[in-house]
Design an enzyme around this catalytic site. Structure first.
Site, PDB file in Angstrom:
ATOM      1  N   ARG A  84      33.741  46.941  74.668  1.00  0.00           N
ATOM      2  CA  ARG A  84      35.510  48.221  74.722  1.00  0.00           C
ATOM      3  C   ARG A  84      36.078  49.155  74.716  1.00  0.00           C
ATOM      4  O   ARG A  84      36.291  48.977  73.686  1.00  0.00           O
ATOM      5  CB  ARG A  84      36.305  46.912  76.193  1.00  0.00           C
ATOM      6  CG  ARG A  84      36.900  47.034  76.972  1.00  0.00           C
ATOM      7  CD  ARG A  84      38.509  46.640  76.639  1.00  0.00           C
ATOM      8  NE  ARG A  84      39.687  46.485  75.984  1.00  0.00           N
ATOM      9  CZ  ARG A  84      40.988  46.320  76.317  1.00  0.00           C
ATOM     10  NH1 ARG A  84      41.035  45.531  77.613  1.00  0.00           N
ATOM     11  NH2 ARG A  84      41.873  46.428  75.184  1.00  0.00           N
TER      12      ARG A  84
ATOM     13  N   TYR B 177      46.974  52.868  75.822  1.00  0.00           N
ATOM     14  CA  TYR B 177      46.900  51.625  76.703  1.00  0.00           C
ATOM     15  C   TYR B 177      46.479  50.505  77.312  1.00  0.00           C
ATOM     16  O   TYR B 177      45.119  50.232  76.695  1.00  0.00           O
ATOM     17  CB  TYR B 177      47.569  52.472  78.604  1.00  0.00           C
ATOM     18  CG  TYR B 177      45.771  52.332  78.754  1.00  0.00           C
ATOM     19  CD1 TYR B 177      45.279  53.746  79.166  1.00  0.00           C
ATOM     20  CD2 TYR B 177      45.056  50.931  79.268  1.00  0.00           C
ATOM     21  CE1 TYR B 177      43.921  54.117  79.275  1.00  0.00           C
ATOM     22  CE2 TYR B 177      43.978  51.598  80.633  1.00  0.00           C
ATOM     23  CZ  TYR B 177      43.795  52.790  80.064  1.00  0.00           C
ATOM     24  OH  TYR B 177      42.150  53.079  80.967  1.00  0.00           O
TER      25      TYR B 177
ATOM     26  N   ASP C 190      38.112  49.709  80.177  1.00  0.00           N
ATOM     27  CA  ASP C 190      39.464  48.826  81.606  1.00  0.00           C
ATOM     28  C   ASP C 190      39.911  49.983  81.582  1.00  0.00           C
ATOM     29  O   ASP C 190      40.973  50.689  81.201  1.00  0.00           O
ATOM     30  CB  ASP C 190      39.875  48.087  80.584  1.00  0.00           C
ATOM     31  CG  ASP C 190      41.177  46.675  80.977  1.00  0.00           C
ATOM     32  OD1 ASP C 190      41.218  46.786  82.194  1.00  0.00           O
ATOM     33  OD2 ASP C 190      41.593  45.900  81.083  1.00  0.00           O
TER      34      ASP C 190
ATOM     35  N   HIS D 130      42.729  49.139  83.708  1.00  0.00           N
ATOM     36  CA  HIS D 130      44.365  48.740  84.105  1.00  0.00           C
ATOM     37  C   HIS D 130      44.871  48.417  85.464  1.00  0.00           C
ATOM     38  O   HIS D 130      45.707  49.411  85.848  1.00  0.00           O
ATOM     39  CB  HIS D 130      44.530  48.571  83.245  1.00  0.00           C
ATOM     40  CG  HIS D 130      44.857  47.367  81.799  1.00  0.00           C
ATOM     41  ND1 HIS D 130      46.287  47.124  81.155  1.00  0.00           N
ATOM     42  CD2 HIS D 130      44.199  46.951  81.115  1.00  0.00           C
ATOM     43  CE1 HIS D 130      46.058  46.713  80.800  1.00  0.00           C
ATOM     44  NE2 HIS D 130      45.080  46.226  80.442  1.00  0.00           N
TER      45      HIS D 130
ATOM     46  N   GLU E  66      36.549  48.292  84.327  1.00  0.00           N
ATOM     47  CA  GLU E  66      37.073  47.401  84.866  1.00  0.00           C
ATOM     48  C   GLU E  66      38.325  47.146  85.637  1.00  0.00           C
ATOM     49  O   GLU E  66      38.950  48.501  85.083  1.00  0.00           O
ATOM     50  CB  GLU E  66      37.808  46.520  83.482  1.00  0.00           C
ATOM     51  CG  GLU E  66      38.209  45.225  83.615  1.00  0.00           C
ATOM     52  CD  GLU E  66      38.964  44.842  82.081  1.00  0.00           C
ATOM     53  OE1 GLU E  66      38.139  44.564  81.296  1.00  0.00           O
ATOM     54  OE2 GLU E  66      39.299  43.856  81.963  1.00  0.00           O
TER      55      GLU E  66
ATOM     56  N   GLU F 238      41.399  40.067  86.824  1.00  0.00           N
ATOM     57  CA  GLU F 238      41.744  39.016  85.612  1.00  0.00           C
ATOM     58  C   GLU F 238      43.624  38.321  86.504  1.00  0.00           C
ATOM     59  O   GLU F 238      44.427  38.104  85.658  1.00  0.00           O
ATOM     60  CB  GLU F 238      41.872  40.102  83.866  1.00  0.00           C
ATOM     61  CG  GLU F 238      42.920  40.850  84.195  1.00  0.00           C
ATOM     62  CD  GLU F 238      42.809  41.843  82.877  1.00  0.00           C
ATOM     63  OE1 GLU F 238      41.888  42.230  82.094  1.00  0.00           O
ATOM     64  OE2 GLU F 238      43.687  42.091  82.309  1.00  0.00           O
TER      65      GLU F 238
ATOM     66  N   ARG G 243      36.934  38.335  86.748  1.00  0.00           N
ATOM     67  CA  ARG G 243      36.943  38.270  85.710  1.00  0.00           C
ATOM     68  C   ARG G 243      37.894  37.304  85.387  1.00  0.00           C
ATOM     69  O   ARG G 243      38.831  37.556  83.771  1.00  0.00           O
ATOM     70  CB  ARG G 243      38.136  39.388  85.482  1.00  0.00           C
ATOM     71  CG  ARG G 243      36.284  40.675  85.279  1.00  0.00           C
ATOM     72  CD  ARG G 243      36.939  42.106  84.118  1.00  0.00           C
ATOM     73  NE  ARG G 243      37.018  40.553  83.009  1.00  0.00           N
ATOM     74  CZ  ARG G 243      37.535  41.247  81.646  1.00  0.00           C
ATOM     75  NH1 ARG G 243      38.366  41.420  81.806  1.00  0.00           N
ATOM     76  NH2 ARG G 243      37.222  39.815  80.604  1.00  0.00           N
TER      77      ARG G 243
ATOM     78  N   GLU H 111      35.036  38.233  77.191  1.00  0.00           N
ATOM     79  CA  GLU H 111      35.877  39.074  76.740  1.00  0.00           C
ATOM     80  C   GLU H 111      36.165  37.439  75.379  1.00  0.00           C
ATOM     81  O   GLU H 111      36.797  36.542  75.527  1.00  0.00           O
ATOM     82  CB  GLU H 111      37.332  39.293  77.306  1.00  0.00           C
ATOM     83  CG  GLU H 111      37.937  40.019  76.869  1.00  0.00           C
ATOM     84  CD  GLU H 111      39.408  41.275  77.391  1.00  0.00           C
ATOM     85  OE1 GLU H 111      39.604  39.939  78.546  1.00  0.00           O
ATOM     86  OE2 GLU H 111      39.102  41.870  76.879  1.00  0.00           O
TER      87      GLU H 111
ATOM     88  N   TRP I   2      50.987  49.069  84.460  1.00  0.00           N
ATOM     89  CA  TRP I   2      50.307  48.932  83.490  1.00  0.00           C
ATOM     90  C   TRP I   2      49.049  48.404  83.094  1.00  0.00           C
ATOM     91  O   TRP I   2      48.629  47.995  83.183  1.00  0.00           O
ATOM     92  CB  TRP I   2      51.686  48.151  82.689  1.00  0.00           C
ATOM     93  CG  TRP I   2      50.905  48.968  81.251  1.00  0.00           C
ATOM     94  CD1 TRP I   2      50.975  49.486  80.482  1.00  0.00           C
ATOM     95  CD2 TRP I   2      50.591  47.671  80.217  1.00  0.00           C
ATOM     96  NE1 TRP I   2      50.624  49.012  78.539  1.00  0.00           N
ATOM     97  CE2 TRP I   2      50.330  48.053  78.683  1.00  0.00           C
ATOM     98  CE3 TRP I   2      50.392  46.067  80.683  1.00  0.00           C
ATOM     99  CZ2 TRP I   2      50.041  46.969  78.087  1.00  0.00           C
ATOM    100  CZ3 TRP I   2      49.970  45.219  79.757  1.00  0.00           C
ATOM    101  CH2 TRP I   2      49.416  45.282  78.234  1.00  0.00           C
TER     102      TRP I   2
HETATM  103  O1  EZ4 Z   1      46.401  43.815  79.405  1.00  0.00           O
HETATM  104  O2  EZ4 Z   1      46.098  39.773  79.071  1.00  0.00           O
HETATM  105  O3  EZ4 Z   1      40.787  43.184  79.829  1.00  0.00           O
HETATM  106  N1  EZ4 Z   1      42.042  42.826  79.355  1.00  0.00           N
HETATM  107  C1  EZ4 Z   1      43.238  42.655  79.764  1.00  0.00           C
HETATM  108  C2  EZ4 Z   1      44.131  42.344  78.868  1.00  0.00           C
HETATM  109  C3  EZ4 Z   1      45.778  42.186  79.548  1.00  0.00           C
HETATM  110  C4  EZ4 Z   1      46.197  40.906  78.895  1.00  0.00           C
HETATM  111  C5  EZ4 Z   1      48.361  40.849  79.627  1.00  0.00           C
HETATM  112  O4  EZ4 Z   1      48.467  39.897  79.451  1.00  0.00           O
HETATM  113  O5  EZ4 Z   1      43.322  43.811  80.322  1.00  0.00           O
HETATM  114  O6  EZ4 Z   1      44.006  42.922  77.585  1.00  0.00           O
HETATM  115 CO    CO Z   2      41.564  43.498  81.410  1.00  0.00          CO
END
Ligand code: EZ4
Ligand code: CO
Length: 402
Positions: free
Chosen positions: A152, A164, A210, A212, A236, A262, A283, A339, A402
């Protein structure tokens, strides 16, 4: 058969912080067989601990630990108030502890009770990040040296202070760290980073990224399209997918594979995404999805739509939750990738485990149960520490995902 008539005689919650907080449920039976479950919810740990201690543990006394499905349904339906991360992490802890007990009684590693192995070992991906290309390349090389075969890639963005989605020592503090964000700068910068990584490491290395939850569907569509030349394994959490229909727009515009979910807690969060095949990987983790019982059902639902598993494996899921996931990974047919961020030595000492990582692959081990123990003395020596995840703000001060 010994162990078939066992009853639950005690259950307790252990909150420990060997560097970061973990919530563990331990269930004990009258014949001495015990089970562990992970209930860690990063940044809201004590809410789950209370849910378990104050509301669930009193229900467990005297119960037959072999009735896993019935217990799951009674905790889910019996609460009346359904879903949500606190509830589902609490149910997950009970579910995994019961699977641990059942597998120990059977004298088998959990994966054998889930149908036996569908593969010899579990492919993982690891994390690389860097504020600039030289640091990012070093980070990729460090992961390759550890044996990881898929990586990743997270990158710094010019004008932003920090990469981030990456843990820093600042995560553990009294109040959340405030990070900054600029979507335009991000969208302009990321494709060039992947071009550089491809040029440096060649076309074969599977690369993941990712987002996020930071983009709108049309922004995510553009990013997916811009990244197509660099052949990502997946993109992701490209949008905050509570709006499941939004993924249709992303899908219409790009062939970059999409992974998502996730932060989801139940199969209902995925209903449109899976039925309409708007994503390629689910996920969810055992810990945040109500346990092995529920996650297995999600994977079977996903399989019907040619969607694969990709269990969330950050260091904020404890080795107990990780182990349960690795057993599932080994057993299901539609496994995609796992992961694996790894753990500190101290965390491994608090949670001694049978699962092993080598050459980029995990194996759950052959110990009966899930194969994880809890060193309660060491756990007690590292008590709960207040900690939050960061919050994210745009340059004008507006809160962003975030
Ligand atoms: O930021 O689990 O794909 N993994 C992630 C993680 C999340 C954390 C948040 O608690 O995006 O690292
Ligand atoms: Co993630």
């Amino acid at each position: 058969m010994k162990g078939l008539r066992v009853k639950i005689v005690a259950a307790k919650v252990v909150v420990t912080s060997p560097g970061r907080n973990f919530v563990t449920l331990k269930i004990e039976t009258d014949e001495g067989v015990t089970g562990l479950g992970d209930a860690t919810l990063n940044g809201r740990e004590l809410a789950v601990a209370s849910y378990l201690t104050d509301h669930v543990v009193p229900l467990l006394h005297g119960m037959d630990p072999h009735r896993i499905e019935d217990t799951w349904q009674s905790l889910y339906r019996g609460a009346y108030w359904r879903r949500g991360p606190v509830t589902m992490a609490a149910i997950a802890a009970v579910d995994v502890a019961l699977w641990d007990i059942k597998a120990k009684v059977a004298g088998l590693p959990l994966y054998q009770l889930l149908g036996g192995k569908s593969r010899d070992r579990v492919r993982t991906y690891g994390h690389a990040h860097g504020n600039d290309l030289p640091h990012l390349f070093d980070s990729v090389r460090a992961r390759l040296a550890q044996g990881y075969k898929s990586i990743r890639i997270q990158t710094g963005i010019p004008g932003l202070r920090k990469v981030y989605g990456v843990r820093s020592t600042l995560d553990q503090g009294n109040l959340p760290v405030v990070e900054d964000w600029d979507t335009g700068a991000y969208l302009r910068h990321v494709p060039g980073v992947f071009e550089a990584v491809r040029n440096e490491f060649g076309p074969e290395l599977p690369l993941l990224h990712d987002v996020h939850h930071r983009l709108t569907p049309i922004q995510a569509a553009r990013l997916g399209k811009d990244l197509e030349p660099y052949d990502l394994y997946w993109l992701e959490d490209c949008t905050p997918a509570e709006n499941q229909d939004g993924l249709r727009l992303v899908r219409q515009h790009t062939t970059t594979p999409l992974a998502l979910g996730e932060v989801f807690n139940t199969v209902f969060d995925y209903q449109t995404l899976v039925q309409q095949q708007l994503i390629d990987y689910v996920r969810s983790s055992v810990t945040h999805f109500g346990g092995v019982t529920a996650l297995r059902k999600l994977f079977d639902f996903a399989a019907v739509h040619q969607i694969k598993s990709a269990i969330h494996g950050p260091e904020d899921i404890s080795p107990v939750g990780m182990a349960a996931g690795i057993h599932l990974d080994l057993a299901i047919h539609n496994f995609g990738i796992q992961e694996y961020a790894g753990y500190t030595d101290l965390t491994n000492e608090v949670f001694p485990h049978a699962f092993t990582f080598s050459d980029g692959y995990l194996h759950p081990g052959e110990t009966p149960g899930i194969g994880v123990e809890l060193n309660e003395e060491l756990a007690a020596a590292h008590p709960y520490t207040q900690a939050y995840l960061p919050v994210n703000r745009l340059h004008d001060g507006t809160v962003h995902d975030w």
